[in-house]
Design a protein around this motif. Structure first.
Motif, PDB file in Angstrom:
ATOM      1  N   CYS A  67       0.842  -1.191   0.000  1.00 36.81           N
ATOM      2  CA  CYS A  67       0.000   0.000   0.000  1.00 36.81           C
ATOM      3  C   CYS A  67       0.879   1.244   0.000  1.00 36.81           C
ATOM      4  O   CYS A  67       1.697   1.427   0.908  1.00 36.81           O
ATOM      5  CB  CYS A  67      -0.925   0.001   1.220  1.00 36.81           C
ATOM      6  N   ASP A  68       0.700   2.079  -1.010  1.00 36.84           N
ATOM      7  CA  ASP A  68       1.407   3.355  -1.077  1.00 36.84           C
ATOM      8  C   ASP A  68       0.439   4.453  -0.648  1.00 36.84           C
ATOM      9  O   ASP A  68      -0.616   4.649  -1.264  1.00 36.84           O
ATOM     10  CB  ASP A  68       1.916   3.604  -2.495  1.00 36.84           C
ATOM     11  N   MET A  69       0.780   5.160   0.401  1.00 37.13           N
ATOM     12  CA  MET A  69      -0.126   6.112   1.037  1.00 37.13           C
ATOM     13  C   MET A  69       0.153   7.532   0.565  1.00 37.13           C
ATOM     14  O   MET A  69       1.296   7.968   0.536  1.00 37.13           O
ATOM     15  CB  MET A  69       0.036   6.024   2.558  1.00 37.13           C
ATOM     16  N   GLY A  77       4.780   4.283  -5.315  1.00 32.56           N
ATOM     17  CA  GLY A  77       3.915   3.132  -5.585  1.00 32.56           C
ATOM     18  C   GLY A  77       3.913   2.616  -7.003  1.00 32.56           C
ATOM     19  O   GLY A  77       3.978   1.410  -7.243  1.00 32.56           O
ATOM     20  N   MET A  78       3.826   3.517  -7.983  1.00 27.50           N
ATOM     21  CA  MET A  78       3.770   3.070  -9.371  1.00 27.50           C
ATOM     22  C   MET A  78       5.109   2.487  -9.810  1.00 27.50           C
ATOM     23  O   MET A  78       5.159   1.503 -10.573  1.00 27.50           O
ATOM     24  CB  MET A  78       3.371   4.223 -10.282  1.00 27.50           C
ATOM     25  N   PHE A  93      -1.029  -4.053  -5.584  1.00 25.99           N
ATOM     26  CA  PHE A  93      -0.696  -2.738  -5.052  1.00 25.99           C
ATOM     27  C   PHE A  93      -1.955  -1.901  -4.886  1.00 25.99           C
ATOM     28  O   PHE A  93      -2.803  -1.861  -5.774  1.00 25.99           O
ATOM     29  CB  PHE A  93       0.287  -2.019  -5.981  1.00 25.99           C
ATOM     30  N   THR A  94      -2.048  -1.245  -3.744  1.00 28.59           N
ATOM     31  CA  THR A  94      -3.105  -0.282  -3.492  1.00 28.59           C
ATOM     32  C   THR A  94      -2.478   1.092  -3.351  1.00 28.59           C
ATOM     33  O   THR A  94      -1.586   1.280  -2.514  1.00 28.59           O
ATOM     34  CB  THR A  94      -3.882  -0.630  -2.212  1.00 28.59           C
ATOM     35  N   LEU A  95      -2.909   2.025  -4.172  1.00 30.22           N
ATOM     36  CA  LEU A  95      -2.404   3.393  -4.120  1.00 30.22           C
ATOM     37  C   LEU A  95      -3.539   4.285  -3.631  1.00 30.22           C
ATOM     38  O   LEU A  95      -4.601   4.362  -4.273  1.00 30.22           O
ATOM     39  CB  LEU A  95      -1.921   3.858  -5.500  1.00 30.22           C
ATOM     40  N   ILE A  96      -3.354   4.909  -2.474  1.00 26.63           N
ATOM     41  CA  ILE A  96      -4.382   5.757  -1.879  1.00 26.63           C
ATOM     42  C   ILE A  96      -4.017   7.214  -2.118  1.00 26.63           C
ATOM     43  O   ILE A  96      -2.930   7.662  -1.751  1.00 26.63           O
ATOM     44  CB  ILE A  96      -4.530   5.487  -0.375  1.00 26.63           C
ATOM     45  N   GLU A  97      -4.944   7.953  -2.746  1.00 29.28           N
ATOM     46  CA  GLU A  97      -4.702   9.352  -3.087  1.00 29.28           C
ATOM     47  C   GLU A  97      -6.035  10.099  -3.033  1.00 29.28           C
ATOM     48  O   GLU A  97      -7.008   9.678  -3.657  1.00 29.28           O
ATOM     49  CB  GLU A  97      -4.087   9.455  -4.485  1.00 29.28           C
ATOM     50  N   SER A  98      -6.069  11.190  -2.282  1.00 32.20           N
ATOM     51  CA  SER A  98      -7.325  11.913  -2.096  1.00 32.20           C
ATOM     52  C   SER A  98      -7.641  12.884  -3.224  1.00 32.20           C
ATOM     53  O   SER A  98      -8.810  13.208  -3.451  1.00 32.20           O
ATOM     54  CB  SER A  98      -7.295  12.668  -0.766  1.00 32.20           C
ATOM     55  N   ASP A  99      -6.642  13.359  -3.945  1.00 35.13           N
ATOM     56  CA  ASP A  99      -6.852  14.334  -5.010  1.00 35.13           C
ATOM     57  C   ASP A  99      -7.426  13.644  -6.252  1.00 35.13           C
ATOM     58  O   ASP A  99      -6.834  12.688  -6.761  1.00 35.13           O
ATOM     59  CB  ASP A  99      -5.528  15.024  -5.345  1.00 35.13           C
ATOM     60  N   ALA A 100      -8.546  14.139  -6.753  1.00 36.13           N
ATOM     61  CA  ALA A 100      -9.244  13.476  -7.858  1.00 36.13           C
ATOM     62  C   ALA A 100      -8.404  13.433  -9.128  1.00 36.13           C
ATOM     63  O   ALA A 100      -8.377  12.413  -9.833  1.00 36.13           O
ATOM     64  CB  ALA A 100     -10.577  14.172  -8.129  1.00 36.13           C
ATOM     65  N   ILE A 109      -2.568   5.473 -15.865  1.00 33.52           N
ATOM     66  CA  ILE A 109      -1.261   4.889 -16.161  1.00 33.52           C
ATOM     67  C   ILE A 109      -1.192   3.429 -15.731  1.00 33.52           C
ATOM     68  O   ILE A 109      -0.563   2.605 -16.411  1.00 33.52           O
ATOM     69  CB  ILE A 109      -0.112   5.719 -15.526  1.00 33.52           C
ATOM     70  N   SER A 110      -1.868   3.064 -14.654  1.00 29.62           N
ATOM     71  CA  SER A 110      -1.850   1.648 -14.249  1.00 29.62           C
ATOM     72  C   SER A 110      -2.585   0.791 -15.277  1.00 29.62           C
ATOM     73  O   SER A 110      -2.173  -0.342 -15.558  1.00 29.62           O
ATOM     74  CB  SER A 110      -2.469   1.472 -12.867  1.00 29.62           C
ATOM     75  N   ARG A 111      -3.653   1.334 -15.848  1.00 28.28           N
ATOM     76  CA  ARG A 111      -4.365   0.606 -16.912  1.00 28.28           C
ATOM     77  C   ARG A 111      -3.518   0.530 -18.183  1.00 28.28           C
ATOM     78  O   ARG A 111      -3.396  -0.531 -18.801  1.00 28.28           O
ATOM     79  CB  ARG A 111      -5.696   1.296 -17.201  1.00 28.28           C
ATOM     80  N   ASP A 112      -2.906   1.638 -18.561  1.00 30.57           N
ATOM     81  CA  ASP A 112      -2.094   1.668 -19.782  1.00 30.57           C
ATOM     82  C   ASP A 112      -0.907   0.711 -19.697  1.00 30.57           C
ATOM     83  O   ASP A 112      -0.503   0.123 -20.715  1.00 30.57           O
ATOM     84  CB  ASP A 112      -1.586   3.082 -20.057  1.00 30.57           C
ATOM     85  N   LEU A 113      -0.335   0.556 -18.511  1.00 29.65           N
ATOM     86  CA  LEU A 113       0.848  -0.296 -18.347  1.00 29.65           C
ATOM     87  C   LEU A 113       0.504  -1.696 -17.848  1.00 29.65           C
ATOM     88  O   LEU A 113       1.397  -2.495 -17.588  1.00 29.65           O
ATOM     89  CB  LEU A 113       1.832   0.373 -17.373  1.00 29.65           C
ATOM     90  N   ASP A 114      -0.796  -1.974 -17.717  1.00 26.14           N
ATOM     91  CA  ASP A 114      -1.267  -3.307 -17.321  1.00 26.14           C
ATOM     92  C   ASP A 114      -0.636  -3.746 -15.999  1.00 26.14           C
ATOM     93  O   ASP A 114      -0.025  -4.811 -15.890  1.00 26.14           O
ATOM     94  CB  ASP A 114      -0.947  -4.329 -18.429  1.00 26.14           C
ATOM     95  N   LEU A 115      -0.825  -2.906 -14.985  1.00 27.92           N
ATOM     96  CA  LEU A 115      -0.239  -3.164 -13.670  1.00 27.92           C
ATOM     97  C   LEU A 115      -1.313  -3.623 -12.680  1.00 27.92           C
ATOM     98  O   LEU A 115      -2.465  -3.190 -12.761  1.00 27.92           O
ATOM     99  CB  LEU A 115       0.432  -1.894 -13.138  1.00 27.92           C
TER     100      LEU A 115
END
Length: 207
Positions: A67-69, A77-78, A93-100, A109-115
């Motif tokens: 988990c990357d906070m 995280g990425m 991996f779970t990436l937690i980010e409050s900013d939309a 980017i996680s979808r584009d890089l198939d992560l």
């Protein structure tokens, strides 16, 4: 450090291609949202990629959940998700980010890089506990507050990998007023004034 110098590090060509694609996306999106400071763009491979990637070398082998906070632009995280895709393919991996807008970048980017990345748009103190083997955070908060986030999202027996600056000793002393934890320090490969704290056995002092 330039991309061609990074190739001397022990990563596959496929991993290198993903890292370069990530860097290009990071720079492109940073033109409209604040993912990384403009002053660091010319040294992005050392200031951000190496600084993030070195955390992966301190991770236990065959960890399952990271988990990357406060992930921001995905540092670290990425980067560790990219490194792990081939070296530890069962990890998630779970990436937690409050900013939309930052969360939108991470999801894209996680979808584009198939992560194997799940992005949660939430405040750390409100997000469901990640129950992660490893938690990380980079330039997020002073250690006493940061450890409260770690405690929420770290599984029993987990570790925290926390890059800190030259004042890390003072932060540790302050955190020890409210938290019990074991820790070791490791020198940063990217910045001689920085240190990586490896934290284990974390719990509030009143437990």
């Amino acid at each position: 450090m330039k991309p061609e110098e990074w190739r001397a590090v022990d990563v596959s060509r496929e991993t290198q291609v993903r890292l370069e694609a990530y860097v290009q996306a990071l720079l492109k999106w940073s033109q409209t949202i604040n993912l990384v400071a403009k002053s660091t763009h010319s040294d992005i491979w050392n200031r951000h990629i190496l600084d993030s990637a070195q955390l992966f070398t301190h991770a236990p082998p065959k960890f399952r959940r990271w988990c990357d906070m406060g992930s921001g632009g995905g540092l670290p995280g990425m980067v560790v998700a990219i490194l792990s895709k081939e070296q530890n393919p069962d990890a998630s991996f779970t990436l937690i980010e409050s900013d939309a807008r930052k969360a939108a970048f991470l999801a894209t980017i996680s979808r584009d890089l198939d992560l194997p990345v799940t992005v949660r748009r939430a405040r750390l103190e409100e997000a469901d506990p990640a129950n992660a083997d490893i938690v990380s955070a980079r330039a997020l908060a002073p250690l006493p507050l940061l450890l409260s986030y770690c405690h929420r999202h770290m599984a029993a027996g987990g570790i925290a990998l926390l890059p800190k600056g030259r004042n890390h000793a003072q932060e540790v002393e302050a955190a020890q007023q409210s938290w019990h934890f074991d820790y070791v320090t490791r020198p940063s490969q990217a910045d001689p004034d920085s240190t990586i704290l490896i934290v284990r056995d974390l719990r509030p002092l009143d437990i």
